[in-house]
Design a protein around this motif. Structure first.
Motif, mmCIF file in Angstrom:
data_model
loop_
_atom_site.group_PDB
_atom_site.id
_atom_site.type_symbol
_atom_site.label_atom_id
_atom_site.label_comp_id
_atom_site.label_asym_id
_atom_site.label_seq_id
_atom_site.Cartn_x
_atom_site.Cartn_y
_atom_site.Cartn_z
ATOM 1 N N ARG B 15 0.821 -1.215 0.000
ATOM 2 C CA ARG B 15 0.000 0.000 0.000
ATOM 3 C C ARG B 15 0.855 1.266 0.000
ATOM 4 O O ARG B 15 1.973 1.266 0.512
ATOM 5 N N TYR B 16 0.271 2.324 -0.562
ATOM 6 C CA TYR B 16 0.893 3.638 -0.433
ATOM 7 C C TYR B 16 0.887 3.992 1.056
ATOM 8 O O TYR B 16 -0.043 3.628 1.777
ATOM 9 N N THR B 17 1.904 4.702 1.468
ATOM 10 C CA THR B 17 1.922 5.159 2.858
ATOM 11 C C THR B 17 2.226 6.647 2.901
ATOM 12 O O THR B 17 2.901 7.181 2.021
ATOM 13 N N ARG B 18 1.725 7.287 3.941
ATOM 14 C CA ARG B 18 2.025 8.710 4.147
ATOM 15 C C ARG B 18 3.360 8.827 4.867
ATOM 16 O O ARG B 18 3.807 7.870 5.509
ATOM 17 N N PHE B 19 3.938 10.006 4.804
ATOM 18 C CA PHE B 19 5.151 10.243 5.579
ATOM 19 C C PHE B 19 4.785 10.294 7.062
ATOM 20 O O PHE B 19 3.657 10.710 7.414
ATOM 21 N N PRO B 20 5.719 9.891 7.934
ATOM 22 C CA PRO B 20 5.403 9.852 9.373
ATOM 23 C C PRO B 20 4.890 11.190 9.914
ATOM 24 O O PRO B 20 3.978 11.226 10.749
ATOM 25 N N THR B 53 -0.719 21.172 6.641
ATOM 26 C CA THR B 53 -0.299 20.786 5.289
ATOM 27 C C THR B 53 -1.526 20.374 4.471
ATOM 28 O O THR B 53 -2.547 19.950 5.026
ATOM 29 N N SER B 54 -1.383 20.465 3.173
ATOM 30 C CA SER B 54 -2.500 20.087 2.298
ATOM 31 C C SER B 54 -2.759 18.587 2.364
ATOM 32 O O SER B 54 -3.888 18.142 2.192
ATOM 33 N N GLU B 55 -1.719 17.789 2.616
ATOM 34 C CA GLU B 55 -1.921 16.338 2.757
ATOM 35 C C GLU B 55 -2.881 16.058 3.905
ATOM 36 O O GLU B 55 -3.810 15.246 3.791
ATOM 37 N N CYS B 56 -2.637 16.763 5.008
ATOM 38 C CA CYS B 56 -3.472 16.591 6.204
ATOM 39 C C CYS B 56 -4.907 17.080 5.918
ATOM 40 O O CYS B 56 -5.881 16.420 6.291
ATOM 41 N N ASP B 127 -5.607 9.203 -2.761
ATOM 42 C CA ASP B 127 -4.591 8.637 -1.861
ATOM 43 C C ASP B 127 -3.231 9.301 -2.078
ATOM 44 O O ASP B 127 -2.516 9.593 -1.123
ATOM 45 N N PHE B 128 -2.890 9.524 -3.335
ATOM 46 C CA PHE B 128 -1.584 10.128 -3.610
ATOM 47 C C PHE B 128 -1.535 11.575 -3.110
ATOM 48 O O PHE B 128 -0.473 12.076 -2.735
ATOM 49 N N PHE B 129 -2.682 12.238 -3.092
ATOM 50 C CA PHE B 129 -2.725 13.609 -2.575
ATOM 51 C C PHE B 129 -2.406 13.641 -1.079
ATOM 52 O O PHE B 129 -1.993 14.665 -0.553
ATOM 53 N N GLU B 130 -2.625 12.516 -0.402
ATOM 54 C CA GLU B 130 -2.292 12.458 1.024
ATOM 55 C C GLU B 130 -0.822 12.102 1.249
ATOM 56 O O GLU B 130 -0.322 12.213 2.342
ATOM 57 N N VAL B 131 -0.175 11.635 0.173
ATOM 58 C CA VAL B 131 1.247 11.293 0.292
ATOM 59 C C VAL B 131 2.086 12.538 0.008
ATOM 60 O O VAL B 131 2.916 12.951 0.806
ATOM 61 N N ARG B 132 1.862 13.129 -1.121
ATOM 62 C CA ARG B 132 2.640 14.308 -1.518
ATOM 63 C C ARG B 132 1.729 15.203 -2.349
ATOM 64 O O ARG B 132 1.660 15.065 -3.575
#
Lengths: 214, 260
Positions: B15-20, B53-56, B127-132
Motif C-alpha cells: 500500500r501507499y503510505t504517508r510520511f510519518p 499541510t495540504s496532505e493533512c 490517496d496520492f494527494f495524502e502522500v505528496r
C-alpha cells in the motif's frame, strides 16, 4: 479506458510515488535511478522532479498571505457547486439504482454552463436565466413538470431523457452551500410546482403561455 | 489514528503510505475541533507552527466525507480549493487560451474527485494527494493544461540553433548562488538568493529546466558515454542545445548581480 493505457497509467503512478519519496527533491543519482527503472516515463519524472525543485525553492521564499481574489472566490464557489451536484447524482444513483454516469450527465451539463450559456439555454427554452437556475437547482417538482418540457430540455442540453428524469427526481440543491458563513446549513424551501415556477420567474406573458401549454 | 491508504503499488502490491510527519499531523488534527482546524487551514505560511499541510487537509476532508459530516466538508473543502486556485494562478500561464476557464475546470475536476471518493467510480486518486499533495496536484493540473494546449496546438518552441550564442559574460557569483540553491552552501545573502530563485522561475521553460537539472539536481550537461543519463538525455535534446539554453539562462540571471 483500455487495459494498455490503464497499465501505463498505473506504472506512471508507481513511478511518481517513488519520486515523491525523495525529499525535498531528488538529486541526480535518485532521479537517474528512477529514469532507469521507468524509462518510458523519463519525461514525466524529469518534469515533476523540476516541479519538486521549484517547490523546494518556493519554501525558502517567505510566504505572502494573500486574500482570495474575486476570481478565486468565484472559482471556489463554482467548484463547490459542481461538487454538490456530483455528490447528489451519486447519492441519487445509489437510491434509484441508476448508473451514476447517466444521472451525473445532466448535473454536468448544467454545471458547465457559464452565464452567457445559461441565458442562451433560457432563450432556447422560451424562458430566462432565473428559470434555468431553478431547473439547475431542482427547485421545481418533477411530477408537475410536463413530459413535453422534460423532453425539450433533454434535447437542449443533449442528455438522455432518462437522465433528465433521474436528475429531477431528487431533492433541491443549494448552489454552493459550502461557502455559507453561518454555523447553520442553509435550508432549502419546498419545491415549486412547474406553474408556480413559471409564474414567479419574471417571464413575459407570452413565455408563460408557451411553457404552460407544453 | 488515520485510516490507512488503500492504493497499492503495482510492482509489489504494497500500500501507499504517508510520511510519518503527515500521520502525526493527522492524528493531532483529528483531535481538534472544526474551528481550530479551519483556522489552521487558513494559514498560508508553511513555516508557521500552526500551518496545516495540504496532505493533512485532504485527509480531514475525506474523513468528513466518509463520516457524512457536511459541516466539516463544507468548511474545509473550500479552503483546500482556495489553496489550489492560488497555485493555479501561479502555474497556469495566463497566455493559455481561456486561462481563467481552464483554472475553473481544474478546480471542478478536483472537487469531483472528492465527490466520487469511496464510490464505485473511485480510482483512489486522492490517496496520492495524502502522500505528496504538491506532486499529485501538479500532475493533475498538468494533465489538464497539457490537453488544453494540445487542443489549441500551441506548442512552445525553444530556439536551439547552433549559432545562437549569448555574448554576455556569466557572473561567476550567480553560478555559485545557483549551486547553493539545493541547500549545500552557506546562504547568508537572503535577499539576493530570493531574487535568484524568482529569476530562475521566470526563465523560459527550456532554460529553466536546463539551469535546474545542471545546477540544482547536479546532472552533467551531456556525455559521450552511451546510456548515461544527463540533462540532455532527460530533455531529449542534444548537448549543444542544453549548453545554449544554459548559457542564455545564466546570462539572464547574471544581470541580477549587476542590479544587486
Amino acid at each position: 479506458m483500455n487495459t494498455d493505457s490503464t497499465m501505463v497509467r498505473t506504472r506512471l503512478d508507481d513511478a511518481l510515488y517513488a519520486l515523491s519519496q525523495a525529499r525535498p527533491a531528488p538529486d541526480a543519482a535518485a532521479l537517474e535511478k528512477l529514469v532507469r527503472l521507468y524509462p518510458e516515463h523519463a519525461r514525466e519524472l524529469t518534469t515533476f522532479a523540476i516541479e519538486l525543485a521549484l517547490d523546494a525553492l518556493d519554501d525558502d521564499v517567505d510566504c505572502v498571505v494573500e486574500t482570495p481574489s474575486a476570481e478565486t472566490n468565484a472559482a471556489v464557489l463554482d467548484a463547490m457547486s459542481h461538487f454538490h451536484n456530483q455528490l447528489y447524482s451519486i447519492q441519487q444513483a445509489k437510491e434509484h439504482n441508476v448508473k451514476p454516469d447517466i444521472a451525473a450527465s445532466v448535473a454536468n451539463s448544467f454545471a458547465a454552463l457559464d452565464r452567457q450559456e445559461m441565458r442562451s439555454l433560457g432563450t432556447r427554452l422560451h424562458a430566462n436565466t432565473v428559470f434555468v437556475m431553478k431547473l439547475r437547482d431542482r427547485l421545481i417538482a418533477a411530477d408537475t413538470m410536463p413530459i413535453g418540457f422534460k423532453q425539450r430540455l433533454a434535447e437542449e442540453i443533449r442528455a438522455p431523457f432518462e437522465a433528465v428524469l433521474a436528475y429531477f427526481s431528487g431533492g433541491s440543491i443549494v448552489s454552493a452551500p459550502a461557502y455559507y458563513r453561518s454555523d447553520q446549513k442553509p435550508q432549502v424551501g419546498e419545491k415549486q410546482s412547474f406553474e408556480e415556477a413559471v409564474r414567479s420567474s419574471g417571464l413575459t406573458s407570452e413565455q408563460q403561455s408557451y411553457l404552460l401549454s407544453l | 489514528m488515520a485510516q490507512p491508504l488503500s492504493k497499492t503499488k503495482e510492482d509489489d502490491g504494497t500500500r501507499y503510505t504517508r510520511f510519518p510527519e503527515v500521520e502525526a499531523a493527522i492524528d493531532i488534527a483529528l483531535c481538534q475541533d472544526l474551528e481550530t482546524i479551519s483556522q489552521r487551514a487558513r494559514i498560508r505560511n508553511s513555516k508557521s507552527p500552526q500551518h496545516m499541510t495540504s496532505e493533512c487537509l485532504v485527509h480531514l476532508i475525506r474523513h468528513a466525507r466518509r463520516g457524512s459530516d457536511d459541516h466539516a466538508l463544507n468548511t474545509l473543502l473550500p479552503l483546500l480549493l482556495e489553496r489550489c486556485h492560488a497555485n493555479l494562478n501561479k502555474k497556469v500561464d495566463k497566455d493559455i487560451p481561456n486561462a481563467a476557464m481552464v483554472r475553473r475546470d481544474i478546480l471542478r475536476d478536483l472537487s469531483a474527485l472528492f465527490a466520487i471518493d469511496g464510490s464505485s467510480d473511485d480510482k483512489l486518486a486522492l490517496d496520492f494527494f495524502e502522500v505528496r499533495f504538491n506532486l499529485a496536484f501538479a500532475r493533475f493540473r498538468d494533465d489538464r493544461v497539457g490537453k488544453v494546449i494540445a487542443q489549441h496546438a500551441r506548442e512552445v518552441e525553444f530556439p536551439s540553433s547552433p549559432g545562437d550564442t549569448v555574448e554576455q559574460e556569466i557572473d561567476n557569483e550567480v553560478v555559485v548562488r545557483l549551486a547553493d540553491l539545493n541547500g549545500s552552501g552557506d546562504l547568508d545573502e537572503g535577499l539576493f538568493r530570493k531574487q535568484v530563485i524568482e529569476a530562475v522561475k521566470a526563465l523560459p521553460t527550456g532554460e529553466r529546466d536546463a539551469v535546474l537539472l545542471v545546477h540544482y539536481h547536479g546532472f552533467q550537461i551531456g556525455s559521450d558515454m552511451p546510456g548515461e543519463v544527463t540533462a540532455a538525455t532527460l530533455c531529449n535534446v542534444d548537448r549543444r542545445t542544453i549548453q545554449n539554453r544554459l548559457t542564455r539562462g545564466l546570462a539572464k540571471l547574471s544581470k541580477l548581480r549587476e542590479q544587486a
